[in-house]
Scaffold this active site. Structure first.
Site, mmCIF file in Angstrom:
data_model
loop_
_atom_site.group_PDB
_atom_site.id
_atom_site.type_symbol
_atom_site.label_atom_id
_atom_site.label_comp_id
_atom_site.label_asym_id
_atom_site.label_seq_id
_atom_site.Cartn_x
_atom_site.Cartn_y
_atom_site.Cartn_z
ATOM 1 N NE ARG A 139 38.223 36.014 47.267
ATOM 2 C CZ ARG A 139 37.016 35.568 47.558
ATOM 3 N NH1 ARG A 139 36.792 35.555 48.985
ATOM 4 N NH2 ARG A 139 36.025 35.594 46.740
ATOM 5 C CB THR A 197 44.662 29.582 46.602
ATOM 6 O OG1 THR A 197 44.997 31.087 46.480
ATOM 7 C CG2 THR A 197 45.515 28.904 45.604
ATOM 8 C CG ASP A 202 34.507 40.857 42.334
ATOM 9 O OD1 ASP A 202 34.830 42.186 42.461
ATOM 10 O OD2 ASP A 202 35.314 40.145 41.941
ATOM 11 C CG ASP A 209 35.251 42.351 38.540
ATOM 12 O OD1 ASP A 209 36.193 43.050 38.354
ATOM 13 O OD2 ASP A 209 35.245 41.149 38.682
#
Ligand code: PRP
Length: 206
Positions: free
Chosen positions: A101, A105, A197, A200
């Site tokens: 992703r 954007t 995240d 991560d």
């Protein structure tokens, strides 16, 4: 259709993955256990075929799955749910979709695709712990439907209302199974309260 898994052990493990102090080893363990609950719920609808089985004493009715099951983790974070899925269903076939992703954007870009043949005789379970804007899941489901998938379930740990609405609007037949329905997205497309995240934190990449 949204199904939220409710189990006290899952609630405790969600707290572990949400906690910013949780390191990647503990994070993976808790995410694995959440995945067990979610994968069980995501396979609850599977149809059975009756078969005859001989116990040591007599014949009785047993069951086998009526259709193939194909699990498709979305790389990377989806890998956290692959082992739990294999635990609950050792015969599961596995495909992979690599999506990244874009942080500006929020649009997904595909970098990998390898999925077993799909048709109406396969039930597909897409694995991705995070449903945020729904862009990645929508991309994956669209590709899977184009490849022949007819019965699709999306298995998540945490889902945002924005992502759920997007998937429900675009794919009304897709089941969404999540361990938690969170409040909203922030301006960067992160789920609130969320867990940060997942990719991560799973792989200590930061
Ligand atoms: C994250 C997450 C989902 C996606 C959710 O992956 O694991 O795949 O974003 O966001 P969306 O619903 O708005 O599309 P990311 O692209 O960060 O890749 P990663 O798993 O490799 O970290």
């Amino acid at each position: 259709m949204l199904i939220v898994v409710e189990h006290p052990l899952c609630a405790c493990d969600l707290t572990v993955v949400r906690d910013r102090r949780t390191d990647s080893a503990l994070f993976r363990g808790a995410m694995h256990r959440i995945g067990m609950h979610v994968c069980l719920a995501a396979t609850q609808h599977l149809a059975l075929e009756p078969i005859t089985v001989s116990t040591p004493l007599e014949e009785t009715t047993g069951y086998k799955l009526a259709r193939r099951v194909v699990a498709v983790p979305i790389l990377r974070a989806g890998l956290m749910f692959l082992e739990p899925m294999i635990h609950v269903l050792p015969t599961v076939e596995v495909g992979f979709i690599g999506l990244r992703r874009d942080e500006e954007t929020l649009q997904p870009t595909e970098y990998y695709w390898k999925v077993p043949p799909l048709d109406e005789n396969a039930s597909v379970v897409v694995l991705d712990p995070m449903l945020a804007t729904g862009g990645s899941a929508a991309w994956a489901i669209e590709r899977l439907v184009a490849a022949g998938a007819r019965d699709v379930t999306l298995a998540c740990a945490i889902a945002a209302p924005e992502g759920i609405e997007r998937i429900e609007t675009a794919f009304p037949d897709v089941r969404i199974v999540a361990a938690a329905l969170d409040r909203q997205l922030d301006e960067h497309g992160f789920i609130l309260p969320g867990l940060g995240d997942a990719g991560d934190r799973s792989f200590a990449t930061v």
